[in-house]
Design a protein around this motif. Sequence first.
Motif, PDB file in Angstrom:
ATOM      1  N   LEU A 468       0.826  -1.208   0.000  1.00  0.00           N
ATOM      2  CA  LEU A 468       0.000   0.000   0.000  1.00  0.00           C
ATOM      3  C   LEU A 468       0.862   1.261   0.000  1.00  0.00           C
ATOM      4  O   LEU A 468       0.540   2.256  -0.654  1.00  0.00           O
ATOM      5  CB  LEU A 468      -0.916   0.024   1.230  1.00  0.00           C
ATOM      6  N   VAL A 469       1.949   1.229   0.768  1.00  0.00           N
ATOM      7  CA  VAL A 469       2.752   2.437   0.934  1.00  0.00           C
ATOM      8  C   VAL A 469       4.129   2.062   1.468  1.00  0.00           C
ATOM      9  O   VAL A 469       4.273   1.142   2.272  1.00  0.00           O
ATOM     10  CB  VAL A 469       2.030   3.428   1.895  1.00  0.00           C
ATOM     11  N   PHE A 470       5.144   2.780   0.980  1.00  0.00           N
ATOM     12  CA  PHE A 470       6.498   2.643   1.511  1.00  0.00           C
ATOM     13  C   PHE A 470       7.078   4.048   1.609  1.00  0.00           C
ATOM     14  O   PHE A 470       7.278   4.721   0.591  1.00  0.00           O
ATOM     15  CB  PHE A 470       7.368   1.785   0.588  1.00  0.00           C
ATOM     16  N   GLY A 471       7.318   4.505   2.818  1.00  0.00           N
ATOM     17  CA  GLY A 471       7.841   5.864   2.988  1.00  0.00           C
ATOM     18  C   GLY A 471       6.902   6.883   2.372  1.00  0.00           C
ATOM     19  O   GLY A 471       5.719   6.922   2.676  1.00  0.00           O
ATOM     20  N   VAL A 476      -1.214   3.348  -4.150  1.00  0.00           N
ATOM     21  CA  VAL A 476      -2.660   3.398  -4.353  1.00  0.00           C
ATOM     22  C   VAL A 476      -3.019   4.620  -5.192  1.00  0.00           C
ATOM     23  O   VAL A 476      -2.769   5.757  -4.770  1.00  0.00           O
ATOM     24  CB  VAL A 476      -3.391   3.447  -2.996  1.00  0.00           C
ATOM     25  N   PRO A 477      -3.597   4.392  -6.359  1.00  0.00           N
ATOM     26  CA  PRO A 477      -3.905   5.520  -7.242  1.00  0.00           C
ATOM     27  C   PRO A 477      -4.789   6.549  -6.549  1.00  0.00           C
ATOM     28  O   PRO A 477      -5.761   6.186  -5.876  1.00  0.00           O
ATOM     29  CB  PRO A 477      -4.648   4.872  -8.414  1.00  0.00           C
ATOM     30  N   VAL A 484      -2.892   7.286   2.518  1.00  0.00           N
ATOM     31  CA  VAL A 484      -2.970   5.825   2.648  1.00  0.00           C
ATOM     32  C   VAL A 484      -2.848   5.430   4.116  1.00  0.00           C
ATOM     33  O   VAL A 484      -3.575   4.557   4.609  1.00  0.00           O
ATOM     34  CB  VAL A 484      -1.875   5.145   1.804  1.00  0.00           C
ATOM     35  N   LEU A 485      -1.945   6.092   4.839  1.00  0.00           N
ATOM     36  CA  LEU A 485      -1.754   5.741   6.249  1.00  0.00           C
ATOM     37  C   LEU A 485      -2.919   6.204   7.118  1.00  0.00           C
ATOM     38  O   LEU A 485      -3.314   5.524   8.064  1.00  0.00           O
ATOM     39  CB  LEU A 485      -0.429   6.325   6.757  1.00  0.00           C
ATOM     40  N   LEU A 486      -3.461   7.369   6.797  1.00  0.00           N
ATOM     41  CA  LEU A 486      -4.577   7.902   7.589  1.00  0.00           C
ATOM     42  C   LEU A 486      -5.888   7.168   7.307  1.00  0.00           C
ATOM     43  O   LEU A 486      -6.707   6.977   8.209  1.00  0.00           O
ATOM     44  CB  LEU A 486      -4.778   9.383   7.263  1.00  0.00           C
ATOM     45  N   LEU A 490      -9.684   2.717   3.148  1.00  0.00           N
ATOM     46  CA  LEU A 490     -10.061   3.154   1.803  1.00  0.00           C
ATOM     47  C   LEU A 490      -8.991   2.777   0.786  1.00  0.00           C
ATOM     48  O   LEU A 490      -9.290   2.461  -0.370  1.00  0.00           O
ATOM     49  CB  LEU A 490     -10.302   4.665   1.801  1.00  0.00           C
ATOM     50  N   ALA A 491      -7.731   2.822   1.222  1.00  0.00           N
ATOM     51  CA  ALA A 491      -6.640   2.410   0.333  1.00  0.00           C
ATOM     52  C   ALA A 491      -6.749   0.919   0.024  1.00  0.00           C
ATOM     53  O   ALA A 491      -6.660   0.502  -1.141  1.00  0.00           O
ATOM     54  CB  ALA A 491      -5.296   2.735   0.987  1.00  0.00           C
ATOM     55  N   ALA A 492      -6.974   0.127   1.072  1.00  0.00           N
ATOM     56  CA  ALA A 492      -7.032  -1.328   0.880  1.00  0.00           C
ATOM     57  C   ALA A 492      -8.231  -1.728   0.025  1.00  0.00           C
ATOM     58  O   ALA A 492      -8.168  -2.707  -0.726  1.00  0.00           O
ATOM     59  CB  ALA A 492      -7.080  -2.024   2.238  1.00  0.00           C
TER      60      ALA A 492
END
Length: 702
Positions: A468-471, A476-477, A484-486, A490-492
Amino acid sequence: MTISPERRLLPIVTDEEGSDGPCSSRRSAMTCRYRCGDACGHDAPNTSDNPTFAEVMQDAISRRTVVRAGAVIGAAAAIGLSNSAPAAATRPAAPGAPGKGKPPTKGPGRGPLGLRFEPVAPNRADAVVVPPGYAQDVVIRWGDPLFRDVPAFDPRRQSAAAQKRQFGFNCDFLEILDHDRDVKLLVANHEYTSEELMYPGYDPAAPTREQVETSWAAHGLSVIAVRAARRDGRYEPIVGHHMNRRFHTQTEFELSGPVAGHPLVRTSADPAGRTVLGTLNNCAGGITPWGTWLTAEENFNQYFANAGRVTDPVQAQRLTRYGLPSGETERKWERFDDRFDVAKEPNEPNRFGWIVEVDPHDPTSTPKKRTALGRFKHEAATPRVTKDGRVAFYMGDDERFDYLYKFVSRDKVKRGTSAAARRANRDLLDHGTLYVARFTGDSPGEIDGSGRLPADGQFDGAGEWIPLVFGTRSYVPGMSAEEVLLFTRLAADQVGATRMDRPEDVEPSPRSGKVYVALTNNTNRGAAGRAGADEANPRTNNKHGHVLELTEDRNDAARTRFTWNLLLVCGDPADPSTYFGGFPKEHVSPISCPDNVAFDPHGNLWISTDGNALGSNDGLFGVVVEGRDRGRTTQFLSVPRGAETCGPVIRDDRVLVCVQHPGEIDGASADAPASSWPDGGGSIPRPSVVTVWNTRGRKIGV
Ligand code: FEO
Ligand code: CA
Ligand code: CA
């Protein structure tokens, strides 16, 4: 507190306390209200298979208090222990009413090491029931002092000032950490408050400021030094020890990692977006390889009022996906502090729903909310070191149709638990990759929702961890890394994650590296308009839950591919939809609603339950995961009426559990308790930590 008989209004409960109501399990409607804000009484917020999702703001479904007519069972009919100090709890418990389901018949051989005890039969006793040859004691109760000069606990004279210095309510996660030769540190979460059981005369429509502030203080975390008895399995709390701490809703926590300081976490009280007051609804957790404590903020949504007044569609969608109530909250905190009203302080909820790292070994440390691990209804976070020396954490999002996640650190872990190791690893959880799981079955077309095994004899298949996210890199479009972290749910939703039946605790086996996931239940599986059964969630109307075993590629926690199978499909073994790893079902204990998981020193998986849908009290069970006894499931203890079993700690010489929400039965109150555990004599029930040991000094289960 002893309630005079003439004042006692007996709670109305059925012979199967709890409800056929909003919750999937037999959990009481009261537990649903206070624990998770009636999550099961509302539509599950993951409607990501629904194309109109972004436009829909669900109105809260009015709460249903389900009290069926039936037997009237009150404290007077419950099984009483002693009226005196908790040490009296070591007396053998009266058996109480039998529960539903049969205890297992004796299995083959002596049974596996660690699980050689006589199974506890399903029961309804208002007591902690342990096998013959074992004894138990309460270590610490809600309201017991952590510091000196704390007034003796008196339910009629509670105060926020006292509660900030006492053990909090509804203990959930539990661990015992080494401190020095004679002293250990007991750490525990206080997940939520049950106001009607806490305050005599409580009016849910009009809580007082003192009650609200006392509940703020009763949430949070405790660290307390304990000394182990030499003669038996008791622990004695050390009041006033310099390591003791209480964290509550007014304690400062630091936001750490990629989201710290972001505009979406700034508030009028904290314009820098870096300091949060409090931690809420801390459920299970984990211990890092460097000896710090991870505590998981779960149903944080329920504390924030008035999502229905938000008109911005993007914000409304975010609030809906996390299930914030559209109007007032159950506890009405918004009347006493604007930060609990999203119409006034829209970013405050964004500061909850994180994994929090606490260093109990440093009594001056400030806990950190680790935003790199994503924001959802975190159940727990448990570690496994990768082959190249980094560390992975497995995490469930406990909601129907939500997901299983993994975080893998960018950097390598410094081994050991020394102060130097804790210093070296202090930023490890701020950098890494967050993944979500997708499961694929290998028996497509054979899953009919009944629980019938496919022709290959297994619910099993393959899967992958989707990044989903790195740094600062988002995969995620349309979403930034911080978004994505917050708004991880919704990202997943966008990347094809598999909707699961309430992923709760996750635990890697220290022996095999296989990862075990408790999926508690989901009676909405297969309901109209909702996802149907799949091989990883193979039963529609899944009342009893299941346990999934996941094996990562090359047995390396850094890998993104895995295979999986179901170890248990829970319920009454007489029910053909159940599965116990292939073990003969006449020799296993009935088990329903697996929640927290832990391993014993022999490699057996131990499972505590929450919401037993078979009509018996919740309990703790040991399960064999390897060899010819795989799937053999044996009940070790049961908890009092209305309680769930939490925080199991399984050592060579002791088993410890948290008894959470004893007496939480519809119709009960502090004025008419449905349980008097642990103090007995008509007293109000008190959530507590319990230790169990073998009376002959033997190790557990050998
Ligand atoms: Fe707090 Fe998911 O149990
Ligand atoms: Ca299969
Ligand atoms: Ca739990």
